[in-house]
Design a protein around this motif. Sequence first.
Motif, mmCIF file in Angstrom:
data_model
loop_
_atom_site.group_PDB
_atom_site.id
_atom_site.type_symbol
_atom_site.label_atom_id
_atom_site.label_comp_id
_atom_site.label_asym_id
_atom_site.label_seq_id
_atom_site.Cartn_x
_atom_site.Cartn_y
_atom_site.Cartn_z
ATOM 1 N N ILE B 36 30.666 29.650 -51.481
ATOM 2 C CA ILE B 36 30.712 29.614 -50.015
ATOM 3 C C ILE B 36 31.153 28.227 -49.560
ATOM 4 N N LYS B 37 30.640 27.228 -50.263
ATOM 5 C CA LYS B 37 30.977 25.874 -49.813
ATOM 6 C C LYS B 37 32.444 25.579 -50.025
ATOM 7 N N ARG B 38 32.968 26.111 -51.125
ATOM 8 C CA ARG B 38 34.370 25.772 -51.414
ATOM 9 C C ARG B 38 35.325 26.531 -50.534
ATOM 10 N N ASP B 39 35.076 27.842 -50.424
ATOM 11 C CA ASP B 39 36.079 28.667 -49.755
ATOM 12 C C ASP B 39 36.094 28.460 -48.251
ATOM 13 N N LYS B 40 34.900 28.572 -47.652
ATOM 14 C CA LYS B 40 34.904 28.464 -46.209
ATOM 15 C C LYS B 40 34.920 26.985 -45.828
ATOM 16 N N GLU B 41 34.760 26.748 -44.531
ATOM 17 C CA GLU B 41 34.749 25.339 -44.154
ATOM 18 C C GLU B 41 33.432 24.720 -44.585
ATOM 19 N N GLU B 42 33.283 23.466 -44.320
ATOM 20 C CA GLU B 42 32.233 22.702 -44.989
ATOM 21 C C GLU B 42 30.834 23.207 -44.737
ATOM 22 N N SER B 43 30.572 23.806 -43.615
ATOM 23 C CA SER B 43 29.186 24.152 -43.331
ATOM 24 C C SER B 43 28.917 25.634 -43.500
ATOM 25 N N HIS B 140 26.979 15.692 -44.318
ATOM 26 C CA HIS B 140 27.709 14.897 -45.300
ATOM 27 C C HIS B 140 26.980 14.815 -46.629
ATOM 28 N N ASP B 141 25.959 15.620 -46.786
ATOM 29 C CA ASP B 141 25.206 15.566 -48.035
ATOM 30 C C ASP B 141 25.836 16.512 -49.054
ATOM 31 N N ALA B 142 25.986 16.048 -50.266
ATOM 32 C CA ALA B 142 26.660 16.872 -51.277
ATOM 33 C C ALA B 142 25.829 18.062 -51.712
ATOM 34 N N ASP B 143 24.531 17.988 -51.540
ATOM 35 C CA ASP B 143 23.655 19.053 -52.042
ATOM 36 C C ASP B 143 23.210 19.998 -50.970
ATOM 37 N N ARG B 144 23.993 20.135 -49.868
ATOM 38 C CA ARG B 144 23.444 20.887 -48.746
ATOM 39 C C ARG B 144 23.267 22.380 -49.049
ATOM 40 N N VAL B 145 24.016 22.896 -50.007
ATOM 41 C CA VAL B 145 23.805 24.315 -50.337
ATOM 42 C C VAL B 145 22.400 24.525 -50.864
ATOM 43 N N ARG B 146 21.994 23.627 -51.771
ATOM 44 C CA ARG B 146 20.633 23.707 -52.320
ATOM 45 C C ARG B 146 19.611 23.580 -51.203
ATOM 46 N N TYR B 147 19.914 22.666 -50.258
ATOM 47 C CA TYR B 147 19.000 22.438 -49.148
ATOM 48 C C TYR B 147 18.793 23.710 -48.344
ATOM 49 N N TYR B 182 7.338 20.998 -52.146
ATOM 50 C CA TYR B 182 7.643 20.098 -53.272
ATOM 51 C C TYR B 182 9.149 19.963 -53.461
ATOM 52 N N LEU B 183 9.842 21.105 -53.432
ATOM 53 C CA LEU B 183 11.283 21.062 -53.661
ATOM 54 C C LEU B 183 11.995 20.274 -52.570
ATOM 55 N N LEU B 184 11.513 20.438 -51.322
ATOM 56 C CA LEU B 184 12.228 19.805 -50.225
ATOM 57 C C LEU B 184 11.823 18.348 -50.043
ATOM 58 N N ILE B 185 10.575 18.013 -50.328
ATOM 59 C CA ILE B 185 10.187 16.607 -50.238
ATOM 60 C C ILE B 185 10.975 15.813 -51.284
ATOM 61 N N GLY B 186 11.017 16.363 -52.464
ATOM 62 C CA GLY B 186 11.752 15.688 -53.526
ATOM 63 C C GLY B 186 13.199 16.105 -53.562
ATOM 64 N N PHE B 187 13.744 16.385 -52.402
ATOM 65 C CA PHE B 187 15.129 16.900 -52.374
ATOM 66 C C PHE B 187 16.093 15.883 -52.962
ATOM 67 N N TRP B 188 15.921 14.609 -52.537
ATOM 68 C CA TRP B 188 16.764 13.588 -53.131
ATOM 69 C C TRP B 188 16.027 13.049 -54.351
ATOM 70 N N PHE B 189 15.988 13.904 -55.367
ATOM 71 C CA PHE B 189 15.088 13.637 -56.475
ATOM 72 C C PHE B 189 15.485 12.441 -57.311
ATOM 73 N N LYS B 190 16.727 11.972 -57.110
ATOM 74 C CA LYS B 190 17.123 10.810 -57.915
ATOM 75 C C LYS B 190 16.412 9.545 -57.460
ATOM 76 N N LYS B 191 15.828 9.629 -56.264
ATOM 77 C CA LYS B 191 15.060 8.491 -55.771
ATOM 78 C C LYS B 191 13.635 8.670 -56.252
ATOM 79 N N LYS B 192 13.112 7.683 -56.972
ATOM 80 C CA LYS B 192 11.810 7.885 -57.593
ATOM 81 C C LYS B 192 10.713 8.118 -56.571
#
Lengths: 172, 656, 101
Positions: B36-43, B140-147, B182-192
């Motif tokens: 969906i992210k690739r084919d349609k427009e960004e959102s 502008h977040d790269a992971d918005r599909v997961r979000y 838990y999943l959404l609080i740690g959404f930017w999980f690369k940040k400790k």
Amino acid sequence: MALFDRLLLFLVSEAFLFYVFSGTAVASALCVVLQRNPMHSAFALIVTFCSLSAVYGLLGAPFIAALQIIVYAGAIMVLFLFVLMLLNVKREEPSGGRALKTAAILLGALFALQVVGTLAGFGLSPAANYDSSTQSFARLLFGTRFLYVFEATSILILAALVGAVVVAKKDL
Amino acid sequence: MSFDSLVQNPAQVLPWVILMLPLFGFTVLCLFGDAIKRDKEESGAGIMATGLVLACFALAVVVFRSLLLIEPVGGEHGLRFVTTRLGREGSVLEGANWIEVGSFRIPFSLLVDPLSALMMLVVTGVGSLIHVYSVGYMAHDADRVRYFSYLNLFTFFMLLLILGGNLPLMFVGWEGVGLCSYLLIGFWFKKKSASDAGNKAFIVNRIGDAGLILGMALAWNAFGSLDLFELAEHAKNLAYEPMAQAGVVTAVCLLLFVGACGKSAQVPLHVWLPDAMEGPTPVSALIHAATMVTAGVYLVARMAPLFRLSEGAMLAVAWIGAITALFAATIALVQTDIKRVLAYSTVSQLGYMFLACGIGAFGVGVFHVFTHAFFKALLFLGSGSVIHAMLGEQDMRQMGGLRKKIPWTFWTFVVGTAAISGIPWLAGYYSKDEILLNALVRERLPLFAIGLVTALLTAFYMSRLLFMTFFGSFRGSHEAEHHVHESPWTMLGPLVILAAACFYVGQIHVNEFLGPAVRSPDEAHLPHPTWFPYAVIGVAVAGSVGAFLIYLVYSGLSARIYAALRPAARVLEDKYGFDRAYDGFASKVVVEGSRGVLWQAVDAVVIDGAVNGAGRMVDAVSRATRGLQTGLVRAYALVILGGAVALLGYLLWMPK
Amino acid sequence: MTIPLLHALYLSAALFTIGMVGVFLRRNVITILMCIELMLNAVNLAFIAFSRASGSLDGQILVFFVMTVAAAEAAVGLAVVIALQRHRDSLDLDAFNLLKW
């Protein structure tokens, strides 16, 4: 009867010959086991076979006695001597392993005692009318009971012949 | 079920549709999100997720209307219930049970009544506004599909929690929202810090859940049923338990309340909520302001018939709520992060809700949930807009004077601040007013006093936030000032809608509507002493004016007050030492205990020793046994002879 | 005087034991084969004795077959010995100990 007469009677009886030949058999058997050189053992074994042939004859089996000389002493032992001379076997060194030797002699003695103990209870006497002529032997051998086995034995010998040739060949 | 009956009573099947739509969205986004992210427009993903939740809202409105129209069923107070169970009355799936073990039977059933219909409207309505906001915030977040997939999953679980017809099904939703939190609080999980915050939230929740599970088990044991409707009916037959004769009802209620404390961040299980601000701001708005944290209040309100029977449980609820409210408000006074102030504010308002429930005014408590959802979401989304303008900066000490630069954000934020402070004609005034009024009228004067003081503090710190952020001169760097810009309309639109709602929702007499659901006949407008409105409004004004004076007019006054009250300020900044205490317990007892005892002693020595020892023993035995295999044929033959001799000996001389 | 058959059986037992001990004591493979032949002969003697005692000739027939089989076995056994000698260049039974652990 006087003792001397008894002795003379004994000397010309079958029992005396039996004891003589059994003594020879046992003595030469001991030589087979105890001689260092395998050639000497082979010769001692031949002597054993001949003694046994005599014993068979005394026990009323003339055909078997003849076969013993022809087959055993004449064929098998000749084969043994052939192989011994082919392989050029030397004098054997005394074998090591004291434990092994003592265990073997001990167990052997025990075994002998057990066998003798079993036999002691038997009361065997020769049967009367023992017809051991070659004709009756042949009649039995080629009769209905043993004919098939006899023919099968020839197959067995054929198999042994082929097997021996194949196994001993240098290049298959 | 024929089409006619469907039209007449959509409340029968629509709740299932409403429930399944977000789950469908989650599944599709999981499987095909990248496409969906690739084919349609960004959102594309965001639009799909938002669309589904909007559809849910529309259907929820339909259900709500049908609930208003149907005939009351049973009961002496005009109870209006619709219980729709999958498998009853000729549905396609006959007798669908989730669990059936002997006499323990848990069917898939949803309960649609005023309480759950109201919550459903809040969840889907505010939820869809936040979805729209997220489309702009996360553009502008790269992971918005997961979000968006997580947001949809959360919506599903929250709806299941609200609509669940029996405690286990509600518990599935309960755990599910905890997971999504838990999943959404740690959404930017690369940040400790974010992933740590996610862990903290989940673990503290779990502690509460232990109480909840125990409460459920005890309820099953004592009452024989876990169905919400049946429990409410059963409560009619139970006896009142004053403090002296506290019995099983008190136990069940207290255990359930432990679960509610974990989920709704009451003392001492409140420590996860401030850290949860590591997640994206729309998440904070949705989960930690409007919906998930109110699940605890929902549970208590649901179990109102049981709670009313137990004096001990009611006291616990009220006092823990009051203490939490005051406690969190004091900590909020010294916070410098804009989201942390709002987080502690949420904890404090949740305390108010529990206070209301604890004094018997369950409907008023849920009314406050309702209004709080709107103004707290507004405040969080507004702060998100500010953070967006400041390019990620969250420290208020770097802000200042933003009202000219981001006017839309400013004015909606003003509305939100006024609402929470209790300014008249705005939402918070009505609901908070009702809570304090009930406390006063029911002669719970200590609770009233605490509530009043907390209202003062609330007004103060919220105004402080407003003044520090939007007034005065800009305290940040020059290029930051250069970059400040207004947010896109996808973010501003929900802000405006929520601000408008703040004016309106206070007027809705929610507590009357809820009356039958929480079985309280006496929550109509109570008579109040004449000084009461002046007291409440006066407190709100005093707090705001105080903040105005300290932060705007007499600059430097705040620094001097801080220096004078330094020890007290230190305690507040340390959050009363709760985090330190938990940390110490966790690291000293749990971690060291695990390492020293369980790992080194039990695992390494005992278990590994047993396993390795078994191996070594086999090795030793085989080493001993292989001496038999000498390879010497003569030895083997001797052994055979030995065996034969032995056998012969046995046969010869065995006892006859 | 007739031959006491029991003594014939004792002779058979003695020959058998001597042959058996010889199998365990000797190291040369061919000597061991010869001791095995000795054991077979002892068995033949026992058969003859029992045949004499029972009066039927079945014992002697059996001896006939035993002799045949012994001949075949000696032939094949010696062929195996030749192959072994070619392989290991030794006729010592202790040299063939690949089954050692």
